[in-house]
Motif scaffolding. Structure first.
Motif, short mmCIF file in Angstrom:
data_model
loop_
_atom_site.label_atom_id
_atom_site.label_comp_id
_atom_site.label_asym_id
_atom_site.label_seq_id
_atom_site.Cartn_x
_atom_site.Cartn_y
_atom_site.Cartn_z
N TYR A 114 7.75 -84.33 -58.92
CA TYR A 114 8.29 -83.54 -57.81
C TYR A 114 8.55 -82.09 -58.19
CZ TYR A 114 11.27 -82.63 -53.72
OH TYR A 114 11.81 -82.14 -52.55
N LEU A 115 9.11 -81.89 -59.37
CA LEU A 115 9.46 -80.53 -59.84
C LEU A 115 8.87 -80.32 -61.24
CD1 LEU A 115 13.24 -80.58 -58.80
CD2 LEU A 115 11.35 -79.53 -57.52
N PRO A 116 7.55 -80.21 -61.35
CA PRO A 116 6.92 -80.14 -62.67
C PRO A 116 7.32 -78.91 -63.47
CG PRO A 116 5.33 -79.67 -60.92
CD PRO A 116 6.56 -80.19 -60.25
N HIS A 117 7.88 -77.90 -62.80
CA HIS A 117 8.31 -76.70 -63.51
C HIS A 117 9.69 -76.86 -64.15
CE1 HIS A 117 9.93 -76.57 -59.43
NE2 HIS A 117 10.91 -75.81 -59.89
N ALA A 118 10.43 -77.91 -63.78
CA ALA A 118 11.76 -78.12 -64.36
C ALA A 118 11.64 -78.42 -65.85
CB ALA A 118 12.48 -79.25 -63.64
N ARG A 119 12.49 -77.81 -66.65
CA ARG A 119 12.37 -77.91 -68.10
C ARG A 119 13.52 -78.71 -68.70
NH1 ARG A 119 12.41 -71.80 -69.52
NH2 ARG A 119 12.34 -72.57 -71.68
N ILE A 120 13.17 -79.54 -69.66
CA ILE A 120 14.14 -80.25 -70.50
C ILE A 120 13.91 -79.79 -71.93
CG2 ILE A 120 14.90 -82.49 -71.36
CD1 ILE A 120 15.59 -82.11 -68.46
N GLU A 121 14.98 -79.37 -72.59
CA GLU A 121 14.88 -78.81 -73.94
C GLU A 121 15.71 -79.61 -74.94
OE1 GLU A 121 13.04 -76.25 -74.85
OE2 GLU A 121 12.37 -75.52 -72.88
N ASP A 122 15.23 -79.65 -76.17
CA ASP A 122 16.00 -80.21 -77.28
C ASP A 122 17.14 -79.26 -77.60
OD1 ASP A 122 16.91 -81.19 -79.75
OD2 ASP A 122 14.90 -81.71 -80.43
N THR A 123 18.36 -79.78 -77.69
CA THR A 123 19.51 -78.92 -78.02
C THR A 123 19.60 -78.60 -79.50
OG1 THR A 123 20.97 -80.82 -78.41
CG2 THR A 123 20.85 -79.97 -76.14
N GLY A 124 18.82 -79.31 -80.32
CA GLY A 124 18.95 -79.18 -81.76
C GLY A 124 20.00 -80.11 -82.34
N LEU A 125 20.65 -80.92 -81.49
CA LEU A 125 21.74 -81.79 -81.93
C LEU A 125 21.30 -83.25 -81.97
CD1 LEU A 125 24.70 -80.35 -79.80
CD2 LEU A 125 23.89 -79.59 -82.05
N ARG A 126 21.88 -83.98 -82.91
CA ARG A 126 21.70 -85.42 -82.98
C ARG A 126 23.07 -86.05 -83.12
NH1 ARG A 126 17.86 -83.32 -81.63
NH2 ARG A 126 15.73 -83.45 -82.42
N GLN A 127 23.22 -87.27 -82.58
CA GLN A 127 24.48 -88.00 -82.73
C GLN A 127 24.20 -89.41 -83.22
OE1 GLN A 127 26.76 -87.37 -78.98
NE2 GLN A 127 28.22 -86.39 -80.33
N LEU A 128 25.06 -89.87 -84.11
CA LEU A 128 25.04 -91.24 -84.58
C LEU A 128 26.28 -91.92 -84.02
CD1 LEU A 128 24.14 -90.51 -88.34
CD2 LEU A 128 22.60 -90.79 -86.38
N TYR A 129 26.08 -92.96 -83.22
CA TYR A 129 27.17 -93.62 -82.51
C TYR A 129 27.49 -94.97 -83.14
CZ TYR A 129 27.30 -90.64 -78.32
OH TYR A 129 27.47 -89.61 -77.43
#
Length: 377
Positions: free
Chosen positions: A168-183
């Motif tokens: 629907y919105l192919p221009h919408a961007r998802i980016e890596d924050t550079g963060l990882r979490q161990l839960y």
């Protein structure tokens, strides 16, 4: 012939997370036909975390959509922690206290999801959306198993990897924050309770160390008392590709976490050592990038499918619940009426405003405390 389903002039919800289920409950309460389709095989297929803080906005949304008996179950399984966020250094010296003027509740994520699933009789697991088509009369969804479904409106409530958003919105961007979490989870019993000061039974406690590393703890009461405990850090500190990280056992993940807190206060190391190994998993933290509004249609989005964010402001779940309740209200006269009256457009305008405000706040907090990459321009 492949199965074809149509909720009569109803709503197709793609994704059975808390936002999609909140919407489904609100639609059921309004008498609007609704079917939910989830790609996971079961509600327990994928770990996303163990605890959520539901603030006054989220509580209001849950109250709006749930019948009285389910809302009573929500209240009975919620914990009202001290309305504070505590900040310590790596030697457990208190640095600051943030106080909430209006207290919220800590809940077990899975318990909340089960409550939101209760009473919904048209929820289908193992249904991976491949594409959808729209026409003047409605929307047809196509699934990987060859089945289809048709309704008046299709809602992408399918998370950060949303196939609905990609189409629907192919221009919408998802980016890596550079963060990882161990839960991990720490069961609370005679040996582990002394690890936590009374003040740590709060909304959240963050213990900040060098190199943008943080240990975060928070209490949960149901179905048994435990503390969530996460180690957040920059991806460079791990020294592994994400595929390698995902393949590690709970024991190896705990060893990795302990290396990050090697010189921290002994109680912090004991917290990580007390993880129940079968509960430990890694998580890659990503964020959406705010973008301009779009022309409304029979397809819309909610929650992480449109405004995914890091957990640094504790806002993602509450934004999804708010979206679900607001969209249910927008659709209460039926999908066709919502399209023609502009109710979907009004919902999207408000959702974009509050959702991307939360994205920016989360990014700012994440950058300050964990070194999250700045949002791209």
């Amino acid at each position: 012939m492949p199965q074809r389903r149509r909720p009569d002039n109803g709503v197709l919800v793609i994704g059975a997370g808390i936002g999609g289920l909140c919407l489904a409950q609100g639609l059921k309460r309004a008498g609007i036909p609704c079917a939910v389709y989830e790609r996971d095989e079961t509600p327990e297929s994928r770990l996303q975390g163990y605890r959520l803080h539901i603030d006054v906005t989220g509580i209001r949304a849950v109250r709006e959509v749930l019948p009285d008996e389910l809302y009573a179950r929500f209240e009975a399984t919620s914990l009202r922690p001290q309305p504070t966020v505590m900040r310590y250094d790596d030697q457990l010296a208190l640095q600051s206290v943030l106080r909430f003027p209006e207290p919220g509740v800590n809940v077990n994520r899975m318990t909340l999801r089960r409550i939101l699933l209760s009473g919904l009789d048209d929820v289908h697991f193992g249904k991976r959306l491949t594409r959808y088509d729209t026409d003047a009369d409605g929307v047809t969804a196509y699934f990987a198993d060859g089945s289809t479904a048709r309704g008046g409106v299709l809602v992408g409530a399918d998370g950060v990897n949303s196939p609905v958003r990609r189409q629907y919105l192919p221009h919408a961007r998802i980016e890596d924050t550079g963060l990882r979490q161990l839960y991990g989870k720490i069961p609370l019993h005679e040996q582990t309770r002394p690890l936590f000061d009374d003040e740590m039974h709060a909304v959240y406690s963050m213990i900040l160390g060098p190199g943008h590393t943080m240990v975060g703890v928070a209490p949960v009461a149901h179905p048994e008392p435990f503390m969530t405990c996460s180690v957040g850090l920059r991806r460079e500190a791990i020294g592994l590709f994400d595929e390698e990280l995902a393949g590690l056992s709970g024991e190896r993940l705990r060893e990795l976490a302990l290396r990050q807190v090697d010189r921290w206060h002994p109680r912090v190391r004991a917290m990580v050592s007390s993880w129940a190994l079968e509960t430990v998993f890694p998580l890659v933290i990503r964020t959406s990038v705010p973008f301009a509004p779009w022309a409304s249609s029979r397809v819309t989005l909610l929650g992480d499918a449109v405004h995914a964010m890091s957990p640094a402001a504790g806002a993602g779940a509450n934004a999804a619940l708010r979206d679900g309740a607001a969209l249910a209200a927008a659709l209460r006269e039926g999908p066709d009426a919502a399209v023609t009256s502009g109710a979907i457009a009004a919902y999207e305008e408000a959702m974009i405003a509050h959702g991307f405000a939360a994205v920016r706040e989360s990014a700012m907090n994440g950058h300050q405390f964990l070194g999250q990459d700045p949002l791209p321009v």
